[in-house]
Design a protein around this motif. Sequence first.
Motif, mmCIF file in Angstrom:
data_model
loop_
_atom_site.group_PDB
_atom_site.id
_atom_site.type_symbol
_atom_site.label_atom_id
_atom_site.label_comp_id
_atom_site.label_asym_id
_atom_site.label_seq_id
_atom_site.Cartn_x
_atom_site.Cartn_y
_atom_site.Cartn_z
ATOM 1 N N TRP A 13 0.827 -1.207 0.000
ATOM 2 C CA TRP A 13 0.000 0.000 0.000
ATOM 3 C C TRP A 13 0.862 1.259 0.000
ATOM 4 O O TRP A 13 0.538 2.244 -0.659
ATOM 5 C CB TRP A 13 -0.977 -0.004 1.174
ATOM 6 C CG TRP A 13 -2.072 -0.997 0.966
ATOM 7 C CD1 TRP A 13 -2.246 -2.173 1.626
ATOM 8 C CD2 TRP A 13 -3.123 -0.925 -0.005
ATOM 9 N NE1 TRP A 13 -3.342 -2.839 1.125
ATOM 10 C CE2 TRP A 13 -3.902 -2.086 0.130
ATOM 11 C CE3 TRP A 13 -3.487 0.013 -0.968
ATOM 12 C CZ2 TRP A 13 -5.024 -2.336 -0.651
ATOM 13 C CZ3 TRP A 13 -4.603 -0.232 -1.753
ATOM 14 C CH2 TRP A 13 -5.345 -1.391 -1.594
ATOM 15 N N HIS A 19 0.946 4.073 -2.788
ATOM 16 C CA HIS A 19 0.768 5.469 -2.406
ATOM 17 C C HIS A 19 1.873 6.336 -3.022
ATOM 18 O O HIS A 19 1.595 7.388 -3.613
ATOM 19 C CB HIS A 19 0.772 5.580 -0.873
ATOM 20 C CG HIS A 19 0.273 6.880 -0.349
ATOM 21 N ND1 HIS A 19 -1.050 7.235 -0.393
ATOM 22 C CD2 HIS A 19 0.927 7.906 0.241
ATOM 23 C CE1 HIS A 19 -1.199 8.428 0.151
ATOM 24 N NE2 HIS A 19 -0.007 8.861 0.542
ATOM 25 N N SER A 31 -5.029 4.259 -1.433
ATOM 26 C CA SER A 31 -3.977 3.658 -0.613
ATOM 27 C C SER A 31 -3.827 4.397 0.715
ATOM 28 O O SER A 31 -3.580 3.774 1.749
ATOM 29 C CB SER A 31 -2.641 3.647 -1.368
ATOM 30 O OG SER A 31 -2.225 4.963 -1.663
#
Length: 124
Positions: A4, A8, A63
């Motif tokens: 994640w 991001h 995210s």
Amino acid sequence: MKLWLLLHLAGVVLFVGNIMTAAFWKVRAEFQKNPAVIHHAVKNVMLADFVFTIPGLILIVVSGIVMAVRAGISMHGFNWLTLSLILFAITGVIWLAILIPLQRAMIRHSAACIESGNISKAYV
């Protein structure tokens, strides 16, 4: 969580990177004072917004929310995270309401400049 975070960061690179390079190519095209080059640049800047900026924005928001929930950060009430999402939403509204119509006008005016061979006052 590492995946994640990677998503991001990839979203941030797409989002900010496209904004910076779009400005660079538009300014560079205008320095050439060639209506065809300018038209090509402004069309591709708008295309790049849809290809890179929007996916980057989606990656950042999705995210970020997933990581915040997994970290136990509250999504309720007013805190730094909700403020960040509100500010991000405001920039999105500005983009939709002001910048997209301006980009479309630049495309229209630059196309007319190609036909006349001169950069018109309407474009500038």
